[in-house]
Design an enzyme around this catalytic site. Sequence first.
Site, mmCIF file in Angstrom:
data_model
loop_
_atom_site.group_PDB
_atom_site.id
_atom_site.type_symbol
_atom_site.label_atom_id
_atom_site.label_comp_id
_atom_site.label_asym_id
_atom_site.label_seq_id
_atom_site.Cartn_x
_atom_site.Cartn_y
_atom_site.Cartn_z
ATOM 1 N NE ARG A 256 -4.117 -1.428 0.476
ATOM 2 C CZ ARG A 256 -5.006 -1.728 1.013
ATOM 3 N NH1 ARG A 256 -5.333 -2.009 2.334
ATOM 4 N NH2 ARG A 256 -6.439 -1.446 0.541
ATOM 5 C CD GLN B 184 -2.488 6.032 -3.881
ATOM 6 O OE1 GLN B 184 -2.391 7.158 -4.751
ATOM 7 N NE2 GLN B 184 -2.678 6.459 -2.396
ATOM 8 C CG ASP C 175 -4.469 -0.790 -3.201
ATOM 9 O OD1 ASP C 175 -5.312 -2.118 -2.934
ATOM 10 O OD2 ASP C 175 -4.043 -0.134 -2.174
ATOM 11 C CB SER D 24 -8.208 0.695 -2.995
ATOM 12 O OG SER D 24 -7.299 0.843 -1.669
ATOM 13 C CE1 TYR E 286 -4.581 -2.520 5.295
ATOM 14 C CE2 TYR E 286 -2.320 -3.094 4.993
ATOM 15 C CZ TYR E 286 -3.524 -2.935 4.449
ATOM 16 O OH TYR E 286 -3.548 -3.477 3.109
HETATM 17 P P1 NAD Z 1 -8.929 -2.437 6.576
HETATM 18 O O1 NAD Z 1 -9.985 -3.246 5.482
HETATM 19 O O2 NAD Z 1 -7.807 -3.433 6.980
HETATM 20 O O3 NAD Z 1 -9.522 -1.864 7.740
HETATM 21 C C1 NAD Z 1 -10.683 -0.993 7.688
HETATM 22 C C2 NAD Z 1 -10.829 0.005 8.723
HETATM 23 O O4 NAD Z 1 -11.068 -0.581 10.063
HETATM 24 C C3 NAD Z 1 -9.395 0.694 8.971
HETATM 25 O O5 NAD Z 1 -9.774 2.021 8.770
HETATM 26 C C4 NAD Z 1 -9.005 0.425 10.491
HETATM 27 O O6 NAD Z 1 -8.382 1.662 10.973
HETATM 28 C C5 NAD Z 1 -10.193 0.182 10.940
HETATM 29 N N1 NAD Z 1 -10.312 -0.798 12.152
HETATM 30 C C6 NAD Z 1 -9.605 -1.611 12.533
HETATM 31 N N2 NAD Z 1 -9.948 -1.969 13.822
HETATM 32 C C7 NAD Z 1 -10.792 -1.133 14.428
HETATM 33 C C8 NAD Z 1 -11.534 -1.107 15.719
HETATM 34 N N3 NAD Z 1 -11.238 -1.879 16.750
HETATM 35 N N4 NAD Z 1 -12.377 -0.184 15.872
HETATM 36 C C9 NAD Z 1 -12.361 0.758 14.610
HETATM 37 N N5 NAD Z 1 -12.079 0.705 13.527
HETATM 38 C C10 NAD Z 1 -11.017 -0.368 13.339
HETATM 39 O O7 NAD Z 1 -8.303 -1.113 5.915
HETATM 40 P P2 NAD Z 1 -8.109 -0.517 4.443
HETATM 41 O O8 NAD Z 1 -9.604 0.143 4.249
HETATM 42 O O9 NAD Z 1 -7.895 -1.601 3.379
HETATM 43 O O10 NAD Z 1 -7.182 0.631 4.418
HETATM 44 C C11 NAD Z 1 -6.601 1.118 5.733
HETATM 45 C C12 NAD Z 1 -5.685 2.160 5.301
HETATM 46 O O11 NAD Z 1 -4.623 1.688 4.547
HETATM 47 C C13 NAD Z 1 -6.320 3.143 4.448
HETATM 48 O O12 NAD Z 1 -7.101 4.164 5.044
HETATM 49 C C14 NAD Z 1 -4.998 3.954 3.960
HETATM 50 O O13 NAD Z 1 -4.206 4.919 4.864
HETATM 51 C C15 NAD Z 1 -4.006 2.690 3.654
HETATM 52 N N6 NAD Z 1 -4.277 2.323 2.240
HETATM 53 C C16 NAD Z 1 -3.147 2.976 1.449
HETATM 54 C C17 NAD Z 1 -3.040 2.686 0.278
HETATM 55 C C18 NAD Z 1 -2.038 3.153 -0.982
HETATM 56 O O14 NAD Z 1 -1.322 4.004 -0.676
HETATM 57 N N7 NAD Z 1 -1.908 2.340 -2.156
HETATM 58 C C19 NAD Z 1 -4.213 2.102 -0.479
HETATM 59 C C20 NAD Z 1 -5.463 1.722 0.508
HETATM 60 C C21 NAD Z 1 -5.252 1.931 1.692
#
Ligand code: NAD
Length: 376
Positions: A120, A125, A128, A131, A226
């Site tokens: 990530r 991006q 991904d 996403s 994460y």
């Molecule tokens: P994910 O599916 O792993 O998790 C979903 C959400 O659940 C996250 O925001 C996490 O903080 C939240 N969560 C976990 N435990 C929790 C709890 N106990 N209570 C409440 N919320 C909780 O995450 P995702 O959606 O795949 O991505 C997370 C982050 O990764 C993004 O917001 C971003 O910062 C990063 N990301 C980066 C890229 C990139 O740069 N290529 C792409 C996608 C995501």
Amino acid sequence: MIIGILKETGTEKRVAMLPGEITVLKKSGVDVIVERNAGENAFASDEEYKKAGAEISSRKDVFAKASLVISVDHIPEDDLKYCMDKQILCSIINPVENAQWLEMVRIQKLTVLALDLIPRITRAQTMDILSSMATVSGYKAVLHAASLSPRFFPMFMSAAGTIKPSRVLILGAGVAGLQAIAIARKLGAVVEVFDVRAAVKEEVKSLGGKFIEVEGAREDAAAGGYAVEQSDDFKKKQQELIQQRAAASDVVIATAQIPGRKAPLLLLKETVAAMKPGSIIIDLAASTGGNCELTENGKTLNVNGVTIIGKSDYPSDMPTDASKMFGSNIINLLKILIDKEGNLILNMEDEIINGTIAVHAGEYVSQRVKQLLNIK
Ligand code: NAD
């Protein structure tokens, strides 16, 4: 080089690449072979694939001719006997749930590009897939909830009086959660949001959601953006606060995940009991255990009038656009894998390639896979 596109098995309706993406791929000097009827559930015919320049053939033939075989989900064990020596398989893997499959593939000395392991980082991006698919899930989950809810989402002021807007609670503001906030707000609902990462607070606010903060959340810079496991004290405080907010909500969209672990338990059965009859819970974390204690993956339950839907496969319900996004992500990944002559080069020095290859030449490669599977 020949690239093969498989038809998905089971109930999956997506296809890894639609004809439009095949046209783009052909320009990079490769040949493409597509399994017969691969696109039928995503409304793409064999004729369209042929027009895009692909050969249509049987599943066995795809394995016999293509050096890179692409699918949405990893191929079933039964297909491994068709794989050629040193063949490259590319799909979503879910290494934790499919550790045994990965081990079989490693022993067979195949190469696996795990699309769910793409790092990530900014440069990746456009590749991904997680996403893209989370965007589909967040969107579809809110529409599903709105269609099942006995209440309007927006406020209505009519001659019959004023109807209050629905209250939507979103657990987890990652990619799916943020999309869910945006759609629920567009439909006019009042939206409240929980997450453990402080970084998302501003994004939630900018989408019109109210961020509910629970003090004492643990974060780890090494987790690559994460979430990480929380302390017992934090979990208790958070569950209590979520119970209060859920009792006042009409819809809960649960999206919270911790990579490589069981989904955090956020909605206890006592919380469901405190919710209003007619409320809807959509648990997108169902396949990793669910955020709700009562969730059953792939099932819809009615618990004292509260509907609990455990569903992690929304992208399959929107196969056209989900496949379009999936294929575009793959094309972007292939740009760093295919050279000017149309040959596939695995440059292990590239952090995206190195991070995405789960196994190669009988070895585990990706550090993340080694960490997740506890391989030294
Ligand atoms: P994910 O599916 O792993 O998790 C979903 C959400 O659940 C996250 O925001 C996490 O903080 C939240 N969560 C976990 N435990 C929790 C709890 N106990 N209570 C409440 N919320 C909780 O995450 P995702 O959606 O795949 O991505 C997370 C982050 O990764 C993004 O917001 C971003 O910062 C990063 N990301 C980066 C890229 C990139 O740069 N290529 C792409 C996608 C995501």
